[in-house]
Write an enzyme that holds these catalytic residues in place. Structure first.
Site, short mmCIF file in Angstrom:
data_model
loop_
_atom_site.label_atom_id
_atom_site.label_comp_id
_atom_site.label_asym_id
_atom_site.label_seq_id
_atom_site.Cartn_x
_atom_site.Cartn_y
_atom_site.Cartn_z
CG HIS B 269 -1.82 1.15 1.37
ND1 HIS B 269 -3.14 1.11 1.00
CD2 HIS B 269 -1.61 2.40 1.85
CE1 HIS B 269 -3.70 2.29 1.22
NE2 HIS B 269 -2.80 3.09 1.74
CD GLU B 270 1.53 3.59 3.76
OE1 GLU B 270 1.70 4.64 3.11
OE2 GLU B 270 0.52 3.38 4.48
CD GLU B 299 -5.71 5.85 0.47
OE1 GLU B 299 -4.86 6.73 0.69
OE2 GLU B 299 -5.79 4.80 1.14
#
Lengths: 505, 505
Positions: B269-270, B299
């Protein structure tokens, strides 16, 4: 009247805090660059550092700060200041005057020059080609001479430079102490070299897993009383200590898998610097007094812990078992006495940063004598290699085969840091003198070490040295701690006692 | 004429660089605080952050910057600007106006309030005691309403808040897309809950050594094309990504030894956020356009990599062997299909940050509807727990037994971040729409994933999304990439296709 004075003092302190905030931010940025900031971000990072440094310099040289100082120096106000605040005003005045005396344009040129010069030095050192670096060094000497004139010549021109790093230190004093030291250490080093009882060091050349080294480094720091809630240990190519604030003091070390002593003594050394900065008294927080009083006193603490404690027989009587257990099998055949002797080998050599604690001082004395020649006798950059080599032959009995291992070995001159080198040997002398007092005032001093009970030693040093920070001068610290001014005989006695035993002289 | 214009532009850009430098320094200070700065230094550190933030705000709201903007907006000058510079001027104007419209005193009060409010929230959440937090929330709503009036009410009051995080996004648009989403996802979640084919997840509850997890995290980042010369991976309690500059993008993860998926999907995700910031085009460097164009688009990238790629069957067909080899014996009895299904369990639950990729959107829609009620319907803080619980019952079929697991669960409102939540689901919708285009334009898209050939995917995204940074609006990015405006049907189709297969519906 009182209200105006209090307001002035408050405004002054707020300014100080602002400057300290910039210093802390810059210290984090530098720490980050040296402990693993990604390579591709470094150009942009340099710009950020430039912006913040510029703003910080503006604050530190602002007319407003000058006016606040002037008001606080007026007798009426000054009489009302606490001792600490009076000291803060005096120290700030000193820094302020030093900074504002250099015209911004001249300083800007100098910053560009030293940045180019450091790159030129790096390349010249790599190739051992002094001629490439000489023109830069020449210019840096010229600029430094201009700065000396602007700052004002003290007893000699070189005195003005010394005062930057060791406030109050003079050529007259250094001639006295370094002279005494040199006359004793040169024959001692020769006698050691001639001794048939050379320590065996073969067992130090094994492979030591990094994780085990790290675990031992952390363990020793904890034993020294390093506060991990107020500091951390990281890795970097060149180990260093940086105090962001009293509650955040960071040190680094470097793990070499083929040399167990490098990270170990490096960690203890930086740990000594850190104990100083972690134990400053709270009243100094947020002021420019919240740091070591001089380079020499700072270095005395790193060297006290590294050499006086860390390279002592009682220390290893206590901690050798802990070391052994972290490297199963690797030291089984090595008695503690052999390990102790191996970590104290004396060997005249070419490179300062690899030198033992005895000959190290001779490396420093050579640099001190050369710097004096440059600024007090007008010796030119082009003459330095020959002088360097001759002094190495005379004091250490070795001559570099190329200038990369000789006159080009240190970064200091490429950045204009003339007057800095003496701090290292001052540190050794202060450390030995403080150790002498400690032995007398804590009668069970060596027993504490052999029991691994190091905290009372840290506490003693906190009371005498650490807590005062820059609120006392180096000379106040050394007289206050040991009852007398700097006396090189303590280092001589310490080294003679230690090495006559090890080398059976 | 030209010279004056060029000079103005240069002065403006220098100002921008200065502001960027402060932002970089502050980002390093925050990163450092969250990745291991010693506890005892945090008070002093906060002061340093205060000083630098204050100076940065002063620069960003200075009269000088306002005048530079005005001059660059004049037709003569504006016509001469490059497209990028025109954009930079327009974006800076927007930020500038937003900042200067709030009177400094009001802003100062608000900063103090939110800092107190965050502490109050933490304590109230711990105890599940909403009444403790309610007065703070009440005041924050009042201040936010004042800000809306100062900034100017758009189509509705809540539109003004949305625009901060997702420029151009409106209540009308969100009503449309969230409405479509909610109507499809509520029945889908119910059908899944009723399915007899629930994945087995028992094998995910073992002990996974941290070092092996770390090694796998680093490996996957490398596979995604994360540039370790321009970034690093560290640890923190709450994972985050921060782009100091394009050459220095840092992410963190958290290793739980009893849950192998937490660090794994957290890292991916990061890592998605990081790919965005690492691949901005060079022309943006040193300008405020050098960042993601909106929270929603940012996002979309973290969620694209985490969910669309990282939780796909082809991904695990390729990488399951690498995972297995790092945890010898722990997955020997688990076929890849079981692992894939276990990482995609859908389970309506109370806590947003633990939700699966399907029900997550319902958590967001609930918050969106409540924020609209507050700002567009005047609903008061005291009414929120009842509304919260009723909406959870309706959309997710669960009701919190205490407010700590309910209305108090998120930090956002305590810091005044109203209008932020929709970004998360916008990210999911953008990601699905982009994935749909990718499937059509890179016909071997899933084959690339199953071969572990992720770089062409990163490159495709760089050309369409990453490189533009803030030089294109969110809507320009989504239309430019997919050929049409935001369309929630792609997320619905994606989720239906995926979960009907997994749950055999």
């Amino acid at each position: 009247m009182t209200t105006a004075y209090e307001q002035t003092l408050q405004t002054f302190k707020d300014k100080m805090k602002e400057i300290k905030s910039y210093e802390e931010a810059l210290a984090v940025l530098y720490w980050d660059m040296r402990t693993g900031a990604p390579r591709k971000g470094l150009n942009t990072r340099s710009e950020a550092i430039g912006v913040l440094s510029g703003e910080s310099f503006k604050l530190a040289t602002s007319q407003e700060l000058g006016e606040l100082l002037t008001r606080l120096e007026e007798k009426d106000a000054n009489d009302q200041l606490s001792d600490l605040d009076r000291r803060l005003v005096a120290e700030t005045r000193k820094d302020y005057d030093r900074s504002v005396k250099i015209p911004p344009k001249l300083y800007q040129e100098y910053v560009v020059l030293t940045s180019q010069s450091e790159s030129a030095w790096e390349e010249a050192k790599e190739k051992g080609n002094y001629e490439e670096f000489e023109p830069y060094l020449d210019k840096i000497i010229t600029y430094t001479n201009q700065f000396i004139d602007l700052w004002g010549v003290k007893a000699t021109r070189y005195d003005t430079l010394l005062d930057q790093y060791e406030p109050g230190m003079t050529v007259a004093e250094l001639d006295r102490v370094f002279g005494g030291l040199r006359d004793k250490l040169v024959p001692l080093a020769s006698a050691i070299a001639a001794s048939p009882h050379q320590p065996n060091t073969g067992f130090l050349r094994q492979q030591y897993p990094k994780e085990a080294q790290k675990s031992f480094s952390l363990f020793i720091l904890e034993q020294m009383g390093f506060d991990f809630q107020a500091g951390r240990l990281d890795e970097s190519v060149h180990p260093f200590a940086t105090g962001l604030n009293t509650g955040d003091v960071r040190i680094t070390t470097r793990y070499l898998t083929d040399d167990v002593t490098s990270a170990l003594f490096g960690t203890i050394h930086e740990g000594g610097h850190a104990l100083y900065e972690q134990n400053l008294m709270e009243e100094l927080t947020g002021t420019t007094l919240a740091t070591g009083t001089s380079m020499g006193i700072h270095e005395s603490q790193s060297r006290f812990w590294e050499n006086v404690i860390g390279r002592s027989r009682p220390f290893w009587e206590r901690y050798y078992g802990d070391l052994r257990s972290r490297f199963p099998g690797q030291f089984d055949e090595v008695p503690v006495e052999d390990f102790y002797r191996a970590t104290n080998v004396v060997q005249p050599s070419l490179i300062r940063i690899e030198a033992d604690e005895l000959t190290y001082n001779l490396h420093i004395i050579i640099r001190y004598e050369i710097e004096k020649l440059i600024f007090n006798e007008g010796v030119k950059a082009k003459d330095l290699p020959a002088i360097w080599n001759e002094k190495y032959r005379e004091y250490l009995g070795v001559v570099p085969s190329n200038n990369g291992d000789g006159v080009l070995q240190d970064v200091h001159w490429s950045g204009g840091a003339f007057g800095y080198f003496p701090s290292y040997s001052l540190g050794n002398m202060y450390a030995a003198q403080i150790a002498d007092t400690l032995e007398r005032e804590l009668p069970n001093f060596w027993q504490l070490v052999s029991e691994g009970n190091l905290i009372p030693i840290k506490q003693w040093l906190t009371e005498r040295v650490y807590k005062w920070g820059k609120a006392r001068t180096p000379s106040e610290i050394i007289v206050g701690t040991t009852g007398k001014p700097l006396d090189p005989s303590h280092l001589v006695t310490y080294l003679e006692r230690k090495y006559k035993d090890i080398y059976k002289l």
